[in-house]
Design an enzyme around this catalytic site. Structure first.
Site, PDB file in Angstrom:
ATOM      1  N   GLU A 166       0.836  -1.216   0.000  1.00 29.94           N
ATOM      2  CA  GLU A 166       0.000   0.000   0.000  1.00 29.94           C
ATOM      3  C   GLU A 166       0.862   1.254   0.000  1.00 29.94           C
ATOM      4  O   GLU A 166       1.750   1.411   0.832  1.00 29.94           O
ATOM      5  CB  GLU A 166      -0.876   0.030   1.259  1.00 29.94           C
ATOM      6  CG  GLU A 166      -1.994  -0.965   1.233  1.00 29.94           C
ATOM      7  CD  GLU A 166      -2.962  -0.738   2.393  1.00 29.94           C
ATOM      8  OE1 GLU A 166      -2.535  -0.194   3.423  1.00 29.94           O
ATOM      9  OE2 GLU A 166      -4.137  -1.112   2.241  1.00 29.94           O
ATOM     10  N   ASP A 343     -25.059  32.514 -13.101  1.00 29.24           N
ATOM     11  CA  ASP A 343     -23.683  32.986 -12.995  1.00 29.24           C
ATOM     12  C   ASP A 343     -22.801  32.342 -14.058  1.00 29.24           C
ATOM     13  O   ASP A 343     -21.929  32.983 -14.647  1.00 29.24           O
ATOM     14  CB  ASP A 343     -23.160  32.624 -11.589  1.00 29.24           C
ATOM     15  CG  ASP A 343     -21.747  33.100 -11.358  1.00 29.24           C
ATOM     16  OD1 ASP A 343     -21.480  34.260 -11.669  1.00 29.24           O
ATOM     17  OD2 ASP A 343     -20.923  32.307 -10.869  1.00 29.24           O
ATOM     18  N   ALA A 348     -20.432  38.380 -16.027  1.00 25.60           N
ATOM     19  CA  ALA A 348     -20.696  39.037 -14.746  1.00 25.60           C
ATOM     20  C   ALA A 348     -20.687  37.980 -13.637  1.00 25.60           C
ATOM     21  O   ALA A 348     -20.607  36.785 -13.906  1.00 25.60           O
ATOM     22  CB  ALA A 348     -22.043  39.737 -14.787  1.00 25.60           C
ATOM     23  N   HIS A 846     -14.758  36.593  -4.102  1.00 25.34           N
ATOM     24  CA  HIS A 846     -13.519  36.353  -4.836  1.00 25.34           C
ATOM     25  C   HIS A 846     -13.083  34.907  -4.684  1.00 25.34           C
ATOM     26  O   HIS A 846     -13.168  34.332  -3.602  1.00 25.34           O
ATOM     27  CB  HIS A 846     -12.412  37.273  -4.312  1.00 25.34           C
ATOM     28  CG  HIS A 846     -12.673  38.712  -4.594  1.00 25.34           C
ATOM     29  ND1 HIS A 846     -12.319  39.722  -3.738  1.00 25.34           N
ATOM     30  CD2 HIS A 846     -13.271  39.320  -5.641  1.00 25.34           C
ATOM     31  CE1 HIS A 846     -12.675  40.885  -4.244  1.00 25.34           C
ATOM     32  NE2 HIS A 846     -13.263  40.664  -5.403  1.00 25.34           N
TER      33      HIS A 846
HETATM   34  C1  LIG Z   1     -13.920  39.965 -19.650  1.00 27.14           C
HETATM   35  C2  LIG Z   1     -15.129  40.458 -20.434  1.00 27.14           C
HETATM   36  C3  LIG Z   1     -14.906  41.886 -20.853  1.00 27.14           C
HETATM   37  C4  LIG Z   1     -15.287  39.556 -21.666  1.00 27.14           C
HETATM   38  O1  LIG Z   1     -16.393  39.952 -22.387  1.00 27.14           O
HETATM   39  P1  LIG Z   1     -17.391  38.902 -23.069  1.00 27.14           P
HETATM   40  O2  LIG Z   1     -18.502  39.699 -23.590  1.00 27.14           O
HETATM   41  O3  LIG Z   1     -17.694  37.762 -22.192  1.00 27.14           O
HETATM   42  O4  LIG Z   1     -16.495  38.277 -24.113  1.00 27.14           O
HETATM   43  P2  LIG Z   1     -16.437  38.569 -25.661  1.00 27.14           P
HETATM   44  O5  LIG Z   1     -17.543  39.397 -26.154  1.00 27.14           O
HETATM   45  O6  LIG Z   1     -15.046  38.994 -25.915  1.00 27.14           O
HETATM   46  O7  LIG Z   1     -16.588  37.119 -26.243  1.00 27.14           O
HETATM   47  C5  LIG Z   1     -17.477  36.193 -25.795  1.00 27.14           C
HETATM   48  C6  LIG Z   1     -17.324  34.900 -26.549  1.00 27.14           C
HETATM   49  O8  LIG Z   1     -18.464  34.770 -27.376  1.00 27.14           O
HETATM   50  C7  LIG Z   1     -18.064  34.321 -28.617  1.00 27.14           C
HETATM   51  N1  LIG Z   1     -19.026  34.743 -29.617  1.00 27.14           N
HETATM   52  C8  LIG Z   1     -19.542  35.974 -29.802  1.00 27.14           C
HETATM   53  N2  LIG Z   1     -20.407  35.936 -30.853  1.00 27.14           N
HETATM   54  C9  LIG Z   1     -20.436  34.672 -31.308  1.00 27.14           C
HETATM   55  C10 LIG Z   1     -21.104  34.005 -32.352  1.00 27.14           C
HETATM   56  N3  LIG Z   1     -21.915  34.625 -33.169  1.00 27.14           N
HETATM   57  N4  LIG Z   1     -20.885  32.694 -32.538  1.00 27.14           N
HETATM   58  C11 LIG Z   1     -20.044  32.015 -31.730  1.00 27.14           C
HETATM   59  N5  LIG Z   1     -19.362  32.590 -30.721  1.00 27.14           N
HETATM   60  C12 LIG Z   1     -19.554  33.898 -30.524  1.00 27.14           C
HETATM   61  C13 LIG Z   1     -16.701  34.932 -28.833  1.00 27.14           C
HETATM   62  O9  LIG Z   1     -16.021  34.181 -29.798  1.00 27.14           O
HETATM   63  C14 LIG Z   1     -16.087  34.793 -27.472  1.00 27.14           C
HETATM   64  O10 LIG Z   1     -15.578  33.487 -27.338  1.00 27.14           O
HETATM   65  P3  LIG Z   1     -14.389  33.149 -26.318  1.00 27.14           P
HETATM   66  O11 LIG Z   1     -14.867  33.578 -24.982  1.00 27.14           O
HETATM   67  O12 LIG Z   1     -14.219  31.685 -26.444  1.00 27.14           O
HETATM   68  O13 LIG Z   1     -13.231  33.953 -26.769  1.00 27.14           O
HETATM   69  C15 LIG Z   1     -16.430  40.386 -19.612  1.00 27.14           C
HETATM   70  O14 LIG Z   1     -16.712  39.057 -19.373  1.00 27.14           O
HETATM   71  C16 LIG Z   1     -16.351  41.151 -18.320  1.00 27.14           C
HETATM   72  O15 LIG Z   1     -16.259  42.345 -18.265  1.00 27.14           O
HETATM   73  N6  LIG Z   1     -16.437  40.426 -17.223  1.00 27.14           N
HETATM   74  C17 LIG Z   1     -16.326  40.983 -15.903  1.00 27.14           C
HETATM   75  C18 LIG Z   1     -14.931  40.810 -15.441  1.00 27.14           C
HETATM   76  C19 LIG Z   1     -14.811  41.304 -14.033  1.00 27.14           C
HETATM   77  O16 LIG Z   1     -15.745  41.433 -13.317  1.00 27.14           O
HETATM   78  N7  LIG Z   1     -13.546  41.548 -13.640  1.00 27.14           N
HETATM   79  C20 LIG Z   1     -13.289  41.993 -12.308  1.00 27.14           C
HETATM   80  C21 LIG Z   1     -13.540  43.463 -12.193  1.00 27.14           C
HETATM   81  S1  LIG Z   1     -13.306  44.042 -10.586  1.00 27.14           S
END
Ligand SMILES: CC(C)(COP(=O)(O)OP(=O)(O)OC[C@H]1O[C@@H](n2cnc3c(N)ncnc32)[C@H](O)[C@@H]1OP(=O)(O)O)[C@@H](O)C(=O)NCCC(=O)NCCS
Length: 1183
Positions: A166, A343, A348, A846
């Site tokens: 073991e 979520d 967000a 977080h």
């Molecule tokens: C990070 C952030 C800006 C990213 O934005 P988002 O809108 O989720 O991402 P995007 O618009 O860039 O892309 C979303 C995805 O959808 C996909 N997508 C969009 N349109 C599409 C379509 N027609 N067909 C297929 N895929 C599609 C994109 O390819 C992308 O894919 P991936 O994630 O694999 O790269 C956003 O999630 C955010 O602000 N989050 C909060 C972050 C946070 O709170 N940070 C701490 C602060 S204190």
């Protein structure tokens, strides 16, 4: 001789009480989540032989290594159906002779001690495993402090083996890398493995291209020194394969005890505990799923016989998705599960943990850090026992998402028998950086209105405090609601300290307590020592300034060009990565954040914008227009980092807004240019831990500063603002961020950073620089990195550290202070002091904020910092006073000499915002009386589209296309919208043209950009399905090719707010079409895309396109070739154009009926760019 005992004994897994441990794991937003033993074994069974070596230097496995062949079966019931039908013998046993082990598989530790182990029994017989399980299934059982219902069991063969065969093995992950722990004395009595196990450290570097992985000999000499010679090779092979799986499948923890290795090298893994990184789902989802596809295993493997029947329809992956079980005895409530689901489908953050459903004090707080501060304050005032929930919403959730969140919380508040003392709801939050307060409050207000009677019945009193973008509007709406709802609502803004509403809400009379602890109440307070004489800005007169001539300065819509070729990024000292020459690229299409950065720049009096260009891999190379004060400027959008870097050699910062899924590859790309790019901010939250760790290591190697992930970034007042840090302009001005102060801070939380900006502007001369390191488990840079910079920077005079429960990074600062490496005065506080007052451990907003040991608690940190000579107040509420006193001391000593204040230039309010606030009005250029697409549902001449269908009225032309009544109706319904092409019809019509000319004018504008992407959607979906791609492979391949999928995505509509037209088409097709396999496929694709973002739904174009393909292919009316031919020759577009023509005709007739006059485009909406092309300017530089 021993059997398998079903007990892992790792020390880490024994911390806290049993129930606490499970609870915290389950509730963790941490990426790392425990999985069932059964699933862990399937992952190993499938992947041990085939996981790729994780790096080039990985030692080979001997050819004669015999892979373990586990046999395992799962018996699972739902809590409400414990019938015998699930009690089926595994395939691989002889029910009367095979000796078995049976045990619950519900993340329970020490099952043996709890009597939850059936050992060495056959299946059948009175004492058999079958009867043993039957007796327990569906029954509650108490294990240590936790009672839960047993529903899932695992059955394996009993393996007799001598105790000296073991072993114990455990692989775990930390910031610097992974570690393998091994001891030759495994089994139930393994003891304190941390103390006795041998360790092989595997820093991140060993897996890198140039890294060298430990050789077989090193593995043997480091881990296997006490193992008999005959077993060494087999165990080395096993460890190598195990680690390959660990890396490939993004495990974060894997423990096997006992691991049995017989003389001769036969290996068996008996009991197992594992955690995997849930945020790696987009990478590993298919790999986890395929291992769970029982159809893949040979009959002799004999996995569960009662495997869940295959679901009808197209599956996202080959195999069922991984299950992350609830901890034993702590099933997610329906509400928690619902919020978890919400979520998961948004960038967000939405979190909810019900602590005490009968509690009187409920919270709905915005922000990962702020939510903890509120809980701290409630607990500090002695109300921990009454605190009903922990939760937070942040990262700019939409109005709809906030509504769903609020509705769920309010529903919980208004359940059951009313409490005689009534209830309290605290709708709190800091000064948001980028969340639109008015929009999120709209969602909350809608939910409050709907729950009016419940709120009254339960005598709920509501207290609101919030700041940030559009807060004035949000607070006003809340106040108005208070007047009409019949529920008392008290509303406070950013001039009230963040947690001051807590004692007010709890009815605590602070005057009886110690001296006031809050910051001065309004922005008019001048910090001690700060000069009061405010003089006029020397900036050029701004719009509206009246001149002696009586004229006013008018907006001048020229485009401003900047020559930035001479700004030197290399001239900054290493401790000062940002100054007023810093230029950056913004990765991702983030016009709002960029405009915020440019407005900030302008208010600081920068000579040139801090954003040089955008990088966006989708779509083509183009330019975008932004305001520069009252004028405008153009920024190029590049599709690759190479191009951006080559075109802008003066730029050395990247603000990376890529999503958590794609930020790894884009950051690796950016790091290739480390000779130019010296700092990267990573905004996305939930970056897979293995990726985050590799990025931070690579950045360190390249000497690049990484801020984030999971951060808003940071701000250098007067110089540079990362993305949305600092919020909107009103907050930038109120917190005096347009000019430098003397205080450098580092905070974990982005929201709390902005709160700090506010406090510092009130009690000191303001922020010198502020960085939010981010809330994920592995931030690229930590407190110490920034505080050492501030220490080295002569312009920064005072330091602030806002830490948090979880992790040990604050101790590195303590060490630096003790060693004299930090000498400037440092004020500090760790939030999360409330954790000790809860019965259960709570994972806060977080990912990194949970204590794994006593020293990681907020209390221990505050105590240690105080002992090391930091200024640490008694509570967070006293922080402003501590800051004030420390600042005033420095002023007294002459270390800080306050400067004269300057008024920043006025930046006009954006039109859209001013309009939202009702401050301005503008006549509409077009009138339409036939359709309205703005609301939740389309309206036709005032009638909702759903009623159009209910009444079976149909829209003009419906009867023309009999095979598609439902579809065509929905289809044509889309066509009345005022699209660009309809606009052309209207303009032609208003120019006096006849119906045919106006119709033609609109029709000629229809193309793939305007008029739907039907053909492209039909071809993309059918090609993907026909080539055998799983839905996920299709999405991944399109992503890799930087191609968006046509027919996916909507601006407003989402999973929770579906597009009614799509619903109607789906319903019709399901009812009337002989088959709809491409629709099913498209819906499985939608599942993958909506897991990324909830608005990535199958839109009306996509839906119609795939249904049309289904009809052509499967109606029987066409041969496959004919069907393909019809699709190829543009039949879909024909149908589309037909429908759209109806809309155009409608618009033409509408305009004629309204006697609409000739349309003239407003002159101020046209940019005339007549600048000399030889000038150095943005456009001139773009090829
Ligand atoms: C990070 C952030 C800006 C990213 O934005 P988002 O809108 O989720 O991402 P995007 O618009 O860039 O892309 C979303 C995805 O959808 C996909 N997508 C969009 N349109 C599409 C379509 N027609 N067909 C297929 N895929 C599609 C994109 O390819 C992308 O894919 P991936 O994630 O694999 O790269 C956003 O999630 C955010 O602000 N989050 C909060 C972050 C946070 O709170 N940070 C701490 C602060 S204190």
């Amino acid at each position: 001789m021993r059997g398998n005992f079903g007990d892992n004994n790792n020390k880490n897994l024994r911390r806290a009480t049993f129930g606490h441990f499970l609870y915290s794991f389950f509730h963790s937003t941490m990426a790392s989540k425990p999985i069932r033993e059964y699933d862990a074994k399937l992952l190993l069974a499938h992947w041990l032989p085939q996981a790729p070596p994780p790096c080039a230097s990985y030692p080979a496995v001997s050819k004669d290594f015999k892979f373990p062949k586990p046999r395992v079966a799962q018996l699972a019931w739902s809590e409400d159906d414990v019938s015998d039908k699930y009690l089926v013998a595994p395939r691989w046993i002889d029910p009367t002779s095979t000796k078995l082990v049976g045990k619950p598989d519900m993340l329970i530790k020490r099952r043996g001690k709890a009597g939850l182990l059936a050992l060495n029994k056959t299946w059948d017989g009175a004492e058999g495993v079958k009867s043993w399980i039957k007796e327990r299934a569906g029954k509650p059982v108490k294990v240590e402090h936790t009672t839960g219902t047993l529903t899932t069991f695992i059955v394996e063969p009993f393996l007799p083996h001598p105790s000296n065969t073991e072993y114990y093995i455990c692989i775990n992950s930390g910031r610097e890398g992974d570690a393998i722990l091994f001891t030759h004395e495994g089994g139930v009595e393994v003891g304190d493995v941390d103390a006795k196990a041998l360790r092989l450290e595997l820093p991140v570097s060993v897996l890198s291209a140039g890294g060298s992985f430990p050789s077989r000999d090193t593995i043997k000499s480091t881990l296997l020194s006490a193992v008999p010679a005959g077993s060494k090779d087999a165990l080395t092979d096993f460890i190598l394969r195990l680690y390959a799986v660990y890396v490939h499948l993004h495990f974060t923890y894997l423990e096997i005890n006992p691991l049995v290795c017989f003389e001769g090298g036969e290996i068996h893994f008996l009991d197992m505990a594992a955690k995997i990184d849930q945020t790696a789902e987009s990478i590993c989802g298919p790999m986890w799923a395929v291992a769970r596809d029982l159809g893949l295993y040979e009959e002799s493997f004999g996995a569960a016989t009662n495997a869940a029947p295959k679901k009808a329809g197209v599956q996202t992956d080959r195999g069922p998705p991984m299950v992350f079980p609830a901890p034993f005895g702590r099933q997610l409530t329906t509400e928690e599960a619902y919020i978890q689901k919400l979520d998961a489908s948004t960038g967000a953050s939405l979190k909810l943990t019900v602590l005490n459903p009968k509690g009187r004090v409920w919270t709905m707080v915005a922000g990962g850090g702020a939510s903890v501060v509120y809980s701290d304050a409630i607990a500090a005032h002695g109300f921990a026992g009454e605190l009903a929930n922990y939760g937070e919403y942040s990262g700019a959730p939409t109005e709809g998402q906030t509504y769903e969140y609020a509705r769920t919380v309010i529903d919980l508040i208004t359940r059951g028998t009313p409490h005689p003392d009534g209830k309290i709801l605290i709708i709190g939050g800091g000064i948001a950086n980028f969340t639109n307060v008015a929009a999120t409050f709209k969602g909350i207000i809608r939910a409050l209105k709907e729950a009016k009677s419940g709120l009254i019945t339960h005598n709920v009193k509501i207290y609101v405090r919030r700041g940030g973008p559009n807060y004035q509007e949000g607070l006003r709406a809340m106040r108005l609601l208070g007047e009409s709802l019949g529920v008392p609502i008290k509303v406070y803004g950013p001039d009230t300290h963040i947690t001051d509403i807590v004692p007010i809400a709890l009815g605590i009379d602070l005057s009886k307590k110690a001296a006031p602890t809050t910051a001065p109440g309004t922005g008019t307070t001048t910090p001690a020592g700060a000069a009061v004489d405010v003089h006029d800005s020397t900036a050029a007169p701004t719009v509206g300034t009246i001149h002696p001539s009586g004229s006013r300065t008018q907006p001048d819509d020229q485009i401003v060009h900047f020559d930035t070729s001479s700004s030197a990024s290399g001239s900054r000292p290493a401790y000062r990565p940002f100054d007023d020459n810093t230029r950056s690229f913004v990765y991702g299409l983030q016009p709002r954040a960029i405009q915020g950065m440019l407005d900030f720049d302008y208010s600081c009096g920068r000579k040139a914008p801090s954003v040089a260009a955008m990088i966006y891999p989708f779509g083509g190379h183009h330019i975008q227009k932004f305001y520069w004060g009252t004028k405008e400027t153009l920024l190029p959008v590049y599709t690759s980092v190479d191009e951006a870097v080559a075109k802008h050699p003066d730029t050395d910062v990247v603000v990376n807004f890529a999503s958590s899924r794609s930020v790894y590859s884009s950051t690796l790309d950016i790091l290739k240019f480390s000779s130019q790019i010296r700092s990267i901010a990573i905004i996305a939250e939930g970056v897979p831990e293995r990726h985050a760790r590799e990025l931070l290591w690579r950045a360190k190697e390249a000497g690049v500063l990484v801020i984030g992930p999971a951060t808003v970034g940071g701000i250098k007042p007067g110089c540079f603002r990362i993305g949305n840090s600092g919020g909107m302009m009103d907050n930038i001005i109120a917190s005096k961020l347009y000019r430098a102060g003397s205080v450098g801070y580092v905070s974990k939380s982005g929201g709390m950073s902005n709160e700090l900006n506010n406090i510092l502007s009130l009690v000191t001369n303001g922020t010198y620089e502020g960085i939010a390191i981010g809330g994920d488990r592995y931030p690229g840079s930590t407190f110490i990195d920034h505080l050492l910079r501030y220490e080295a920077d002569p312009q920064c005079k005072m330091l602030v550290l806002l830490g948090e429960v979880g992790g040990v990074e604050e101790y590195r600062v303590i060490e630096a202070v003790k060693q004299g490496r930090i000498t400037k005065p440092i004020v500090a506080w760790a939030i999360g002091t409330c954790a000790k007052m809860f019965d259960t451990e709570v994972q806060f907003g977080h990912a990194g904020s949970m204590a794994d040991s006593e020293m990681e608690t907020a209390d221990a940190k505050n105590k240690a910092m105080r002992a090391a000579g930091f200024v640490v107040p008694e509570t967070f509420e006293e922080l402003p006073r501590a800051l004030k006193e420390t600042y005033e001391n420095l002023v007294k000593k002459g270390v800080i000499v306050p400067k004269n204040e300057m008024d920043p230039p006025v930046i006009p309010m954006d039109y859209k915002w001013a309009q939202e606030l009702g401050l301005i009005r503008k006549p509409a250029a077009f009138i339409s009386t036939i359709s309205d697409e703005r609301g939740q549902e389309l309206l036709y001449a005032g009638m909702r589209i759903s009623d159009v269908f209910k009444e079976d009225i149909g829209l003009g032309g419906v009867t023309m296309v009999q095979p598609f009544p439902g579809m065509f109706s929905s289809f044509s319904s889309d066509l009345f919208l005022i699209s660009i092409s309809a606009m052309n019809t209207i303009v032609a019509s208003r120019a006096g043209k006849d119906l045919i000319s106006s119709l033609a004018s609109g029709l000629l504008t229809i193309g793939s950009r305007f008029g739907g992407a039907l053909d492209e959607a039909a071809s993309m979906f059918s090609q993907a399905r026909d080539t055998g791609l799983t839905p996920r492979e299709f999405v991944d391949n399109s992503r890799k090719a930087n191609k968006l999928i046509s027919g996916i995505g909507h601006k407003i509509k989402s999973v929770n707010n579906p597009d009614l037209r799509v619903e109607l088409v789906k319903e019709y097709v399901r009812k009337n079409f002989p088959s709809h396999s491409l629709l099913d496929y498209a819906l499985a694709v939608e599942k993958v895309t909506t897991a990324k973002k909830d608005t990535l739904i199958l839109n009306v174009d996509g839906c119609i396109a795939v249904c049309f393909v289904d009809l052509l292919r499967d109606s029987g009316a066409f041969t496959p070739d004919e069907a393909d031919e019809y699709i190829k020759i543009g039949t879909l577009n024909g149908l589309f154009v037909l429908g759209r023509s109806i809309g155009f005709i409608g618009h033409h007739l509408d305009q004629k009926r309204l006697r609409a006059p000739l349309y003239r485009h407003p002159a101020d909406d046209i940019f005339i760019n007549m600048a000399d092309v030889s000038q150095p300017r943005v456009l001139g530089r773009m090829q």
